[in-house]
Design a protein around this motif. Sequence first.
Motif, PDB file in Angstrom:
ATOM      1  N   HIS A 163       0.838  -1.199   0.000  1.00 11.44           N
ATOM      2  CA  HIS A 163       0.000   0.000   0.000  1.00 11.44           C
ATOM      3  C   HIS A 163       0.872   1.249   0.000  1.00 11.44           C
ATOM      4  CE1 HIS A 163      -3.643   2.306   1.887  1.00 11.44           C
ATOM      5  NE2 HIS A 163      -3.436   2.621   0.624  1.00 11.44           N
ATOM      6  N   ASP A 165       1.834   1.808  -3.391  1.00  6.51           N
ATOM      7  CA  ASP A 165       0.662   2.339  -4.106  1.00  6.51           C
ATOM      8  C   ASP A 165       0.574   3.840  -3.935  1.00  6.51           C
ATOM      9  OD1 ASP A 165      -0.107  -0.195  -4.908  1.00  6.51           O
ATOM     10  OD2 ASP A 165      -1.581  -0.452  -3.295  1.00  6.51           O
ATOM     11  N   ARG A 166       0.809   4.319  -2.696  1.00  9.75           N
ATOM     12  CA  ARG A 166       0.690   5.756  -2.414  1.00  9.75           C
ATOM     13  C   ARG A 166       1.768   6.543  -3.163  1.00  9.75           C
ATOM     14  NH1 ARG A 166      -3.951   5.849  -1.766  1.00  9.75           N
ATOM     15  NH2 ARG A 166      -3.820   8.025  -1.091  1.00  9.75           N
ATOM     16  N   SER A 221       0.615   6.715  -6.800  1.00  4.20           N
ATOM     17  CA  SER A 221      -0.554   7.571  -7.026  1.00  4.20           C
ATOM     18  C   SER A 221      -0.213   9.048  -6.924  1.00  4.20           C
ATOM     19  CB  SER A 221      -1.662   7.233  -6.033  1.00  4.20           C
ATOM     20  OG  SER A 221      -1.285   7.563  -4.706  1.00  4.20           O
ATOM     21  N   ASP A 271      -0.484  11.383  -4.664  1.00  2.00           N
ATOM     22  CA  ASP A 271      -1.636  12.197  -4.270  1.00  2.00           C
ATOM     23  C   ASP A 271      -1.368  13.110  -3.077  1.00  2.00           C
ATOM     24  OD1 ASP A 271      -1.425  10.373  -2.244  1.00  2.00           O
ATOM     25  OD2 ASP A 271      -3.448   9.548  -2.439  1.00  2.00           O
ATOM     26  N   ASP A 302      -0.118  12.332  -0.091  1.00  2.59           N
ATOM     27  CA  ASP A 302      -0.230  11.699   1.216  1.00  2.59           C
ATOM     28  C   ASP A 302       1.058  11.944   1.998  1.00  2.59           C
ATOM     29  OD1 ASP A 302      -0.397   9.981   3.414  1.00  2.59           O
ATOM     30  OD2 ASP A 302      -1.416   8.404   2.296  1.00  2.59           O
TER      31      ASP A 302
END
Length: 242
Positions: free
Chosen positions: A131, A134-135, A138, A140, A142
């Motif tokens: 995960h 994944d971040r 992405s 985004d 975070d």
Amino acid sequence: MTIISHKHRFIFLKSRKTAGSSVEGWLAPLLGQMDLVITSDENRRLPVLSTPHPVTRLAAIERPFKKALRLVRPGFRLDQHSEAMEVRRSVGEDVWRSYYKFSIERQPWDRLLSLWSWRQHRLKREISFDHFLDRIESNDGDPLVQYWSNIPAYADESGSIIVDTVLDYSKLTCELEGVAKRLRLPLSVDDLPRHKSGIRVKSRSVESLSREQIQRVSRICRAEIEMFGWEEPKCMQQALAG
């Protein structure tokens, strides 16, 4: 942390999860009054009753006051992870050309595991390594994965290295001996402190990564892998098969 030492004519640019805080503590006692230490908020000088380089002097007394001051004075901040281009613009071309500039890099499979463990600890969030990757992919914003790449610490916008040396984390004591010798610093690597260690559990080693995770990191960090010529590590299954 970034150190700009006019006394010893060097610039140290801190990268993440490469023992930068330990190197800060190692270098700080030699700094002069006019040297600049852009450090973590709790190490920054107080407006009054402060020592020049509190990372090594009276830290146990000063840090609680600085942490409290951050709550009431939002502007009491400095970025300890300044990018190389920012520092270059700040010091000017004459200083940048004439000072010895160095940073540290760590092979990405181990570094991202360390960053993952540290960010979970720091932000009190539990997340799987998959995960976490994944971040990163992405992108985004975070906080868990912000500034995950170290490239801006030693390269320009095109990815070209603009410092004199990028030390190899896996050979850090030997590399730091070379720095001390080059700059004629009266320092011994035997005195290198160990800050922020002991967070990652032993089971979270590079060998514990699956083949798929190793390949994902390779794709994410392709630029620095090509830059430094790192080879993919073997996963536990491969090692046993070999």
